[in-house]
Design an enzyme around this catalytic site. Structure first.
Site, PDB file in Angstrom:
ATOM      1  NE  ARG A   1      45.902  42.036  40.183  1.00  0.00           N
ATOM      2  CZ  ARG A   1      45.716  42.493  41.159  1.00  0.00           C
ATOM      3  NH1 ARG A   1      44.612  42.504  42.109  1.00  0.00           N
ATOM      4  NH2 ARG A   1      46.857  42.890  41.940  1.00  0.00           N
TER       5      ARG A   1
ATOM      6  CE1 TYR B   1      45.933  44.775  33.093  1.00  0.00           C
ATOM      7  CE2 TYR B   1      45.117  43.684  34.602  1.00  0.00           C
ATOM      8  CZ  TYR B   1      46.035  44.273  34.341  1.00  0.00           C
ATOM      9  OH  TYR B   1      47.271  43.882  34.953  1.00  0.00           O
TER      10      TYR B   1
ATOM     11  CE  LYS C   1      47.928  37.923  39.495  1.00  0.00           C
ATOM     12  NZ  LYS C   1      48.907  37.589  40.153  1.00  0.00           N
TER      13      LYS C   1
ATOM     14  CG  HIS D   1      50.605  36.756  44.202  1.00  0.00           C
ATOM     15  ND1 HIS D   1      50.520  37.946  44.654  1.00  0.00           N
ATOM     16  CD2 HIS D   1      51.086  36.676  42.900  1.00  0.00           C
ATOM     17  CE1 HIS D   1      50.716  38.869  43.557  1.00  0.00           C
ATOM     18  NE2 HIS D   1      51.097  38.194  42.558  1.00  0.00           N
TER      19      HIS D   1
ATOM     20  CB  SER E   1      50.605  43.250  42.067  1.00  0.00           C
ATOM     21  OG  SER E   1      49.844  42.119  42.437  1.00  0.00           O
TER      22      SER E   1
ATOM     23  CB  CYS F   1      56.623  44.353  45.027  1.00  0.00           C
ATOM     24  SG  CYS F   1      55.561  45.422  45.798  1.00  0.00           S
TER      25      CYS F   1
ATOM     26  CG  ASP G   1      52.200  36.231  39.079  1.00  0.00           C
ATOM     27  OD1 ASP G   1      52.309  37.203  40.005  1.00  0.00           O
ATOM     28  OD2 ASP G   1      50.860  36.021  38.621  1.00  0.00           O
TER      29      ASP G   1
ATOM     30  NE  ARG H   1      50.685  44.168  34.649  1.00  0.00           N
ATOM     31  CZ  ARG H   1      50.738  43.190  35.387  1.00  0.00           C
ATOM     32  NH1 ARG H   1      51.362  42.229  35.534  1.00  0.00           N
ATOM     33  NH2 ARG H   1      50.233  43.851  36.816  1.00  0.00           N
TER      34      ARG H   1
END
Ligand code: OXD
Ligand code: MN
Length: 584
Positions: A68, A196, A205, A225, A247, A249, A276, A368
């Protein structure tokens, strides 16, 4: 019979972007096979080993298009004040003017896909429709996994239903002209020059957090989130929790936690509802209910293994897409932290030969997997319940090598809002920037809140006034505290169930705790950690509140909160002052 507003918008975009063809997506298997076939024929998809990874593909993004881009992400509200100091702002008219030449003719020679999708379980009062117009078949293939794409959305849309609009053009992938632009007042996102995930899958998002957070403020709910999980105890009692971590974590790992044998044998169970994003709304009984707006996982691959997260590994074993990971000669995938010794030979995420002697990583650190949620072995049978699940606990957390104890509980919702608002974490590879640097990330929403952060805190406090005593209890965790040698104290992964159990007990009004200046913390004994081989000193250190460190933290928080000027809710400044005096 059609949707006049949708058709008019499609016509308008066609006139601007000039695609050669238009394809309306219905989400069928036949359509998916056709689009995947097209991606294979152009080399964008590499089919993986058909036995080990049926119907799965590897994709590689442009090397400068791997995360991002927060500095290229804009909130284009009419009033700059509405975007607030944590967002990049542009006037809507000026941004439209910037975008127009980038979009003009951008789809020439390409197909424009019209992709209707539903966020949230079909039939849910919380579900919302989005439509993405994109010239990227890679995006379509991902949206098919990440959302309820096609028919369920069209059914919800009818002829006049409301929808959020997303326009995405790959263009030339020029990073200088990359714009992820949100127009909250137009319920619109326009993304150019990136392919992406978080920049291009506009459902995620862009819609489910940035636009949805604005809708949530206006309509009286929360778009967060957060993962959603269900902890079941040996008596069969369920506690539903959400957790907000920045993000990369460990939200996906926590959502899919496998209890160690001792807990599993005793009857403890963790099931995943989301990994998420959570949308939360008051139910008729006055409690806060959560749904997962998504239908898939867009998880960080490196570090995911059969040891750290077997549920994620099973979930992405079939019908999945891998982006920017390494390829083995037998057509299977690999990444750092996959488990076992690195293979002798690989093709790295850029498509170059790689050996264990290579100086670069084989997979990109933000590589990913895109996997259907229904394939996850621990997916909750309630994950697509239209009314959602009633949330008892909300957990905040970050990566902090020091200061933050393993877990603590806030006094009440207002204090919990303060705990979330002052969250800080070390940067990860999920966004461009310096990995490891500390940054404030309120509620893990810093990159995702579509309006003024201080107004967002006000909205949280307002929700608390509405929900009163029925609001979830609020906790903070930190799995990442380190000792002087730089080693993590806490083993993490499945062992974190001990913390979840304490949280569930606290929600029931039991669970031993001691009052500390920052909130309630467990006793070492109440974490049932004797068998972990943590020396008593280390166990104490995990829960230690160092007053000097905390005084410095509180001073930094005051500066941070005051940087929001007049808008910062006085309740949060009062919480900070109260903490300062408890530490004095
Ligand atoms: C994500 C992120 O992809 O937070 O979920 O970056
Ligand atoms: Mn995320």
């Amino acid at each position: 019979m059609g949707h006049a507003t949708l058709e008019a918008w499609v016509d308008e975009v066609v006139r601007l972007t000039l695609p050669d063809a238009i394809e309306w997506c219905n989400g069928s298997d036949e359509e998916s096979a056709r689009i995947n076939g097209r991606l294979v024929s152009t080399g964008s998809f590499i089919p993986l080993n058909a036995e080990k990874h049926p119907n799965s593909y590897l994709a590689r993004s442009g090397p400068n298009d791997v995360a991002r881009v927060e500095d290229r992400t804009f909130i284009c509200s009419r009033d700059a004040e509405d975007a607030g100091p944590t967002n990049n702002w542009r006037a809507p008219a000026a941004m439209h003017e910037t975008l127009r030449p980038l979009l003009a003719g951008a789809m020439r020679g390409k197909t424009m896909y019209v992709v209707p999708y539903l966020l949230g379980p079909p039939g849910s009062p919380m579900a919302k429709v989005g439509v993405e117009l994109t010239d990227s078949p890679y995006v379509v293939a991902n949206l098919r996994i990440m959302t309820r794409m096609g028919e369920p959305a069209l059914a919800a849309l009818g002829e006049t239903g409301a929808f959020s609009r997303g326009l995405h053009a790959v263009a030339s992938l020029d990073p200088q002209n990359r714009y992820i632009s949100h127009f909250p007042e137009e319920n619109l996102v326009v993304s150019v020059n990136s392919n992406y995930g978080g920049n291009a899958l506009l459902s995620k998002k862009c819609f489910a957090l940035r636009l949805a957070s604005v809708l949530a403020r206006d309509e009286g709910w929360l778009a967060e989130h957060m993962l959603i999980l269900c902890l079941t105890d040996p008596q069969g009692r369920k506690t539903y929790m959400t957790a907000a971590f920045p993000s990369a974590c460990g939200k996906t790992n926590l959502a899919m936690l496998i209890p160690p044998p001792r807990y599993r044998d005793a009857g403890w169970k963790v099931e995943t509802i989301g990994d998420d994003i959570a949308w939360l709304k008051f139910g008729a009984d006055g409690r806060l209910y959560a749904v997962n707006p998504e239908a898939g996982f867009f998880g960080v691959a490196p570090g995911t293994s059969y040891r750290t997260n077997p549920n994620a590994m099973f979930a992405c074993s079939t019908n999945s897409i891998f982006t920017n990971v390494a390829l083995r000669p037998d057509g299977t995938v690999w990444w750092e932290g996959y488990g076992g010794a690195p293979p002798d030979q690989l093709i790295d995420w850029r498509g170059r030969p790689w050996t264990p002697d290579s100086k670069t990583t084989a997979a990109h650190p933000n590589g990913r997997f895109t996997a259907p949620a229904r394939q996850c072995p621990c997916i909750s049978p309630e994950w697509d319940r239209p009314e959602g699940v009633p949330i008892s606990a909300m957990i905040f957390g970050g990566r902090r090598a020091s200061v933050m104890p393993l877990v603590y509980q806030s006094w009440n919702w207002q204090h919990g809002t303060y705990v979330g608002a002052t969250m800080t974490s070390e940067r990860t590879a999920a966004a461009a920037g310096t990995v490891g640097e500390l940054r404030r990330d309120p509620m893990a929403m810093l990159p995702f809140c579509g309006y003024h952060m201080a107004d967002y805190w006000r909205h949280w406090l307002e929700m608390g006034r509405r929900g009163g005593d029925l609001m979830p209890r609020v906790f903070h965790v930190n799995w990442f505290r380190k000792d002087a040698a730089g080693k993590f104290f806490w083993p993490g992964f499945g062992e974190s169930i001990r913390v979840l159990i304490w949280i569930a007990e606290r929600c029931r009004g039991s669970g031993p705790a001691v009052e500390s200046p920052i909130g309630w913390i467990p006793t070492v004994a109440s974490l049932d950690a004797a068998d972990l081989g943590l020396a008593q000193a280390a166990a104490d250190a995990l829960l230690r509140i160092d007053r000097d460190e905390w005084r410095a933290e509180v001073a930094a928080r005051e500066t941070y909160l005051k940087s929001f000027g007049d808008k910062v809710p006085p309740e949060l400044l009062a919480e900070n002052a109260a903490l300062a005096s408890r530490l004095a």
